[in-house]
Design an enzyme around this catalytic site. Sequence first.
Site, PDB file in Angstrom:
ATOM      1  N   TRP A 170       0.858  -1.188   0.000  1.00  0.00           N
ATOM      2  CA  TRP A 170       0.000   0.000   0.000  1.00  0.00           C
ATOM      3  C   TRP A 170       0.898   1.244   0.000  1.00  0.00           C
ATOM      4  O   TRP A 170       1.895   1.287   0.723  1.00  0.00           O
ATOM      5  CB  TRP A 170      -0.907  -0.010   1.249  1.00  0.00           C
ATOM      6  CG  TRP A 170      -1.635   1.286   1.385  1.00  0.00           C
ATOM      7  CD1 TRP A 170      -2.703   1.699   0.636  1.00  0.00           C
ATOM      8  CD2 TRP A 170      -1.317   2.357   2.271  1.00  0.00           C
ATOM      9  NE1 TRP A 170      -3.070   2.967   1.014  1.00  0.00           N
ATOM     10  CE2 TRP A 170      -2.238   3.398   2.017  1.00  0.00           C
ATOM     11  CE3 TRP A 170      -0.346   2.539   3.257  1.00  0.00           C
ATOM     12  CZ2 TRP A 170      -2.218   4.605   2.718  1.00  0.00           C
ATOM     13  CZ3 TRP A 170      -0.325   3.748   3.951  1.00  0.00           C
ATOM     14  CH2 TRP A 170      -1.257   4.761   3.678  1.00  0.00           C
ATOM     15  N   TRP A 441     -14.456   4.750  -7.940  1.00  0.00           N
ATOM     16  CA  TRP A 441     -14.908   3.456  -7.402  1.00  0.00           C
ATOM     17  C   TRP A 441     -13.771   2.865  -6.569  1.00  0.00           C
ATOM     18  O   TRP A 441     -12.776   2.412  -7.119  1.00  0.00           O
ATOM     19  CB  TRP A 441     -15.259   2.534  -8.567  1.00  0.00           C
ATOM     20  CG  TRP A 441     -15.770   1.176  -8.202  1.00  0.00           C
ATOM     21  CD1 TRP A 441     -15.110   0.187  -7.536  1.00  0.00           C
ATOM     22  CD2 TRP A 441     -17.060   0.643  -8.496  1.00  0.00           C
ATOM     23  NE1 TRP A 441     -15.908  -0.915  -7.399  1.00  0.00           N
ATOM     24  CE2 TRP A 441     -17.115  -0.671  -7.987  1.00  0.00           C
ATOM     25  CE3 TRP A 441     -18.188   1.155  -9.165  1.00  0.00           C
ATOM     26  CZ2 TRP A 441     -18.231  -1.486  -8.123  1.00  0.00           C
ATOM     27  CZ3 TRP A 441     -19.300   0.336  -9.301  1.00  0.00           C
ATOM     28  CH2 TRP A 441     -19.313  -0.972  -8.776  1.00  0.00           C
ATOM     29  N   ASP A 442     -13.939   2.883  -5.257  1.00  0.00           N
ATOM     30  CA  ASP A 442     -12.846   2.472  -4.377  1.00  0.00           C
ATOM     31  C   ASP A 442     -13.039   1.030  -3.886  1.00  0.00           C
ATOM     32  O   ASP A 442     -14.141   0.460  -3.982  1.00  0.00           O
ATOM     33  CB  ASP A 442     -12.781   3.444  -3.184  1.00  0.00           C
ATOM     34  CG  ASP A 442     -11.373   3.587  -2.623  1.00  0.00           C
ATOM     35  OD1 ASP A 442     -10.537   2.700  -2.862  1.00  0.00           O
ATOM     36  OD2 ASP A 442     -11.110   4.583  -1.920  1.00  0.00           O
ATOM     37  N   ASP A 509      -2.022   5.908  -3.031  1.00  0.00           N
ATOM     38  CA  ASP A 509      -2.370   6.834  -1.948  1.00  0.00           C
ATOM     39  C   ASP A 509      -1.159   7.647  -1.523  1.00  0.00           C
ATOM     40  O   ASP A 509      -1.289   8.569  -0.735  1.00  0.00           O
ATOM     41  CB  ASP A 509      -2.912   6.062  -0.734  1.00  0.00           C
ATOM     42  CG  ASP A 509      -4.410   5.849  -0.850  1.00  0.00           C
ATOM     43  OD1 ASP A 509      -5.028   6.463  -1.739  1.00  0.00           O
ATOM     44  OD2 ASP A 509      -4.964   5.061  -0.063  1.00  0.00           O
TER      45      ASP A 509
END
Length: 699
Positions: A170, A441-442, A509
Amino acid sequence: MIKKRGRIVRMDTASTTMIIDAERAEYIYYGERLHSATERMDGVSSGRKIFSTPGKDAYLEYGAVFENADGGFAADFVYTHGKILPEKPIVQGLPSAYGEGKTLELKYTDAGTKVCLYLYYTVYEDSDVIVVSSKLVNGSKKEIRVRRLMSLQMDLPGDGYTVTTLEGAWARERHCVRREINGGIFVNDSKRGMSSHARNPFVMLQSANGTIGCNLIYSGNHKETFETDGNGITRVLVGMNDFMFDWKLLPGESLQAPEAVICYAPDEDELSLRMHAFVSEHIVRGKWKKRERPILINNWEGTYFQFDEEKLLSIAKAAREVGIELFVLDDGWFGHRDDDTSSLGDWYDNAKKTGGGLAQLAEKIRGLGMSFGIWVEPEMISEDSDLYRAHPNYAMKIPGRAPVRMRNQLMLNMADEKVQNYVVRAISDVIARSGAEYVKWDFNRSMTDCYGKGIVAGEYFHRYMLGYYRVVAKLVKKFPNVLFEGCAGGGGRYDLGNLCYFPQYWTSDDTDARERIAIQQGTSYAYPQSTMGAHVSACPNHQTGNTNPLSARYNIAACGVLGYELDLTALSEADRQAIAEQVSFYKENRKLLQYGDYYRLHGKETEGFMVVSKDKNRAIAVVNRMRNPICAPYADIRFKGLRAAAIYEIKERGGKAWCAGGDFLMNADLPLREWYDFKTAAENSGSVMSRMFLLEKRS
Ligand code: GLA
């Protein structure tokens, strides 16, 4: 073009050739385009198989494995037919490549069981890509259990390949990792129910003979295996992961594997140009295909969950003043969601935070002269939600076990048609009532607790994906004008399957410009910059604490689909003025920045990107200096993709213009001096210095 003479099939793209002996199920050749005749090559046996099954082949990993009713795994597939189809067959239930391209169908039958294996090769001449897939049909009278069905098997000559994969975590997605494969077996895969932040399905193999790239049009568990056999063969397998895979196939039923993509090129720059052309032409579809994408402002890093209508409108107004075109309302506008512990599934307006609800907020945004976009996370459910209270059985849970809560949320059981229909209804309603022109759209967690009543456990992962694709396909069809941007906690599901529905994807992110360089460089091997959402955010950066100059943050984001993600009202007048200039420059050069030919520039002290217009008359290069030691050596750079004999005017943004030949600019190792645009040593900490050059052909 595909030509079949007897058992020899030759497939040509503009610059590559693949030759297969269909009867022997062998590759004879894949590489640079051949110009000599090849019809009489049936005397050549390479031993390099296009598929393999247990019981016959050597002891390497098999492309297809299934358990027969007799309890054995053996299959002896014999050539049945080879046909050139006038049209590419529809790939049922899965995203797939589209557009002009002839397809070769090869059929093999196992005499013992009457199980058939079909292989498909579709040739996209324009982008030098061949799309390959397979299908198993149970022609027997009994159930079989498929344990593995790879989309592509490719046995390559020799060993000693360098394999490049895109790996990370991530906020650190798709860093480029290179390994020498000179023995044994290496696997790149995902078992997370998503293509994943950790290991993207794209892989690249390099040897003295050139570069081969493979990818998979799929967003779930995938697996790419590289195995050397000691006898001069490297077997490459690409497809759905066989991890916990066990697919029941009744008589007459078939199982279709997702499509794999292969491309040969002389080097990695050329490979990514070809992959980009393929994605733009044969994957991204609908209204937004090849269209210039709007510059957006997203409120997430500006406000997180703490906002009200007044705050949102003040950001939107400031954005409009600097020329931004689209306002995106991120997480926190629905149910009673003030943090990440509640409301997923309750896709109705939180009046307190949106004023009188989405419809009127969207109208006010449009009144400012901007379009309106909205964030949703449709595949999820919070336990604290009306949806969960009404339908606890919609959540993905194993009966009798406490579910794993990641980011305080559970997943919906998208393998269930009732749940799929609910999601289509709920999200259609959000789009219809807000009139949203854009949807983000997550998907913010990996899959655990895989279970659906009545579903064979070993089928769950893939059944989920089929359900997911059914839902997105319906919504994209129902709202053809909406620009859908995919997102999965950043770029956790950035893959060709999703790009069939979402013309762009939130890359990561991590919005730190410095970190973004490696993320965007890695991403660019497989995916064009027109798919890469890239935002300028505040400093110090919220993920890393680093401070980077606004110019660097912009330059790096401008090499993708530009957005801003910060509270513009909190900036100084000077910064807002600078942003207005950035936005206006981006608009003037948007076509080149989003759709130009993309090159990575690697220098001794620098990493950069360069976009070149198709006619090679214009280019923009961004060169980033990664370290700023005092008295640092000069950072030499070489440009790429120019016309060698042409003279270009080269101008640094804000600097003086000078002229040089294309061949000089591509070979001369230009020394770049004077990097420092910070005032104090403290400002230098952790920062990346970035410079943008414009090149224009003069003669
Ligand atoms: C994910 C996304 C972010 C943001 C948040 C909201 O992390 O990647 O851009 O939308 O969710 O919760």
